[in-house]
Each structure stands twice: as C-alpha cells, then as structure tokens.
Design an enzyme around this catalytic site. Structure first.
Site, PDB file in Angstrom:
ATOM      1  N   ASP A   1      -7.558   4.078  -1.744  1.00  0.00           N
ATOM      2  CA  ASP A   1      -8.053   5.302  -1.122  1.00  0.00           C
ATOM      3  C   ASP A   1      -8.890   6.057  -2.154  1.00  0.00           C
ATOM      4  OD1 ASP A   1      -6.477   4.546   1.056  1.00  0.00           O
ATOM      5  OD2 ASP A   1      -4.748   5.651   0.290  1.00  0.00           O
TER       6      ASP A   1
ATOM      7  N   ASP B   1      -1.155   6.941  12.939  1.00  0.00           N
ATOM      8  CA  ASP B   1      -0.582   7.724  11.847  1.00  0.00           C
ATOM      9  C   ASP B   1       0.609   8.508  12.390  1.00  0.00           C
ATOM     10  OD1 ASP B   1      -2.668   6.714  10.440  1.00  0.00           O
ATOM     11  OD2 ASP B   1      -3.692   8.622  10.120  1.00  0.00           O
TER      12      ASP B   1
END
Length: 241
Positions: free
Chosen positions: A130, A9
């Site tokens: 998500d 990330d």
C-alpha cells in the site's frame, strides 16, 4: 483478459468503504458481506477480496466469523487481508476459509517472518503493498515505513513471491481512475509477479485500459457500491473472458 476481483471491506461485520484509507471517512452500506459475496459468485466471479479493517487496526483478525460464513456459503476463492501479524493469525484465517493471505505490515517490518511464510505457503501468500506519497504504508494505513515498493519486491521475488496487490492510497475510494503508469511500470519491471491493481477504479473504461496494458488482476470496490460499475457489467466481462 484482466480478472475482476470485487472488494468487500468489513467493519463490525458490515460492508463499508473508506476514502483514502481514512477511518473517519467511512460509509456503511446496507448489504451484508455474505450477501455481497453471493451476488458476486452469481455473476461468475472466481475470487473476492476481503479486508478486515478492524483487524488491520487491532493487529489481529477480528471478523473471522464473517470469513467463515462466506467461505461456508459461497464457493469462491477468498483473499483476506487485515491483522495478519503472527503465524497464529495466519493459521486462523486459513482455518476460517481464506484461500490466500494478504500481508503488508509484517512484510515491511519483519522481513524474516514474511520470507518464511512465502517459503512455507507459496502461492497462497500475497504481498500487500500500500503506497502513500511514494512510501509503503503499514498498520491499517495509519503509518508509513521508509521503504519503496521496489525494495519489497526485490526482497521477496527471489523467494518465489507470485502475487502483489498494489494500492495507491491517495486514489483509493476517490473514483478518479488508477495510476495506470505505475502498474504498467511495475509489471514490466517484475514480469514474474502478478500485480493486482487497487485504488481509483471508477468505470469499465478503466478496466479496459488496464487490460490493454496487459495487467492481470484488478480490485473493484466503491465503483460497484456507487453504481459506476454494475453486476451486469462484471458478468458480461467474465463471460467474454
């Protein structure tokens, strides 16, 4: 055997990890994204999961220079998510070296656009689903849409969707184990889609259990940075595979 896909990330070109997708709960790590990707490749990893967290917030890819460096220096597949909100952005990430594009917000809010992308790019497109409190989260997990994951899967399965990454936001970065039953149920209900488990992985035991349940891919992030899963563990798993 289930495929391990390490996560990187990125914020400001640096490796970070969030807790439950909260930008205010950010931990920055010393290693550069390029060095991390190289270390994974050295272990035999075939694909890495890159998330442009700046891009997710901005609504357009921001860390393309980092993507270009990894693609240019490390020989592996790269699935890229964050800020892919237009055809131009999609073209940019492919041009920068991504082999797969992860799309979440557009798939939830502009189904006609994502449908065309799936038709045009086929297996290069990955649905990013998500989940927060049972609903699909969008715009860098900052908002939720009134959609359940099954709604999205049924919508795109007929157009040839092959892959879906499902992230349980409430478990992301918590190192408390994934939602085993959720993934088992989805894989059984949609057998033609390859699901990637994301969120909560804390040990190789989690990975072994997912493998036992016939899940196909798993993303591992914080567990690596926090030394719950070592590069040697990943290497041994891949050699056995």
């Amino acid at each position: 055997m289930i495929e391990i896909i390490p996560a990187i990330d990125i914020i400001d070109g640096k490796c970070v990890r969030l807790t439950k997708g909260d930008y205010d709960q950010k931990k920055v790590y010393d290693a550069s994204p390029v060095d991390m990707a190289r270390s994974y490749a050295d272990c035999g990893v075939k694909r890495v999961h890159l998330v442009d967290l700046d891009g997710a917030k901005a609504g357009k890819p921001v860390n393309l220079a980092t993507l270009e460096k990894i693609a240019g220096q490390v020989g592996m597949e790269i699935e890229w998510g964050g800020g892919i909100s237009s055809s131009a952005a999609l073209s940019d990430i492919f041009s920068a070296g991504a082999t797969h594009a992860i799309v979440g917000s557009i798939a939830a809010t502009k189904p006609e656009v994502f449908t065309e992308w799936v038709k045009e790019h086929g297996s290069k497109m990955i649905l990013g689903a998500d989940i927060k409190d049972g609903l699909i989260a969008i715009k860098g997990w900052l908002e939720t849409a009134s959609l359940k994951i099954e709604d999205l899967l049924k919508r795109y399965e007929v157009f040839g969707l092959k892959e879906c990454i499902v992230t349980d936001i409430n478990r992301d970065g918590m190192l408390q184990g994934p939602s085993f039953d959720l993934y088992s149920r989805l894989q059984a209900e949609f057998p033609h889609i390859s699901f990637t488990v994301s969120g909560g992985i804390c040990s190789m035991d989690d990975i072994r259990e997912l493998d036992r349940r016939s899940l196909r891919k798993v993303i591992v992030g914080k567990a690596i940075y926090e030394n719950r899963i070592s590069l040697k563990d990943i290497e041994s798993w891949l050699q056995n595979a």
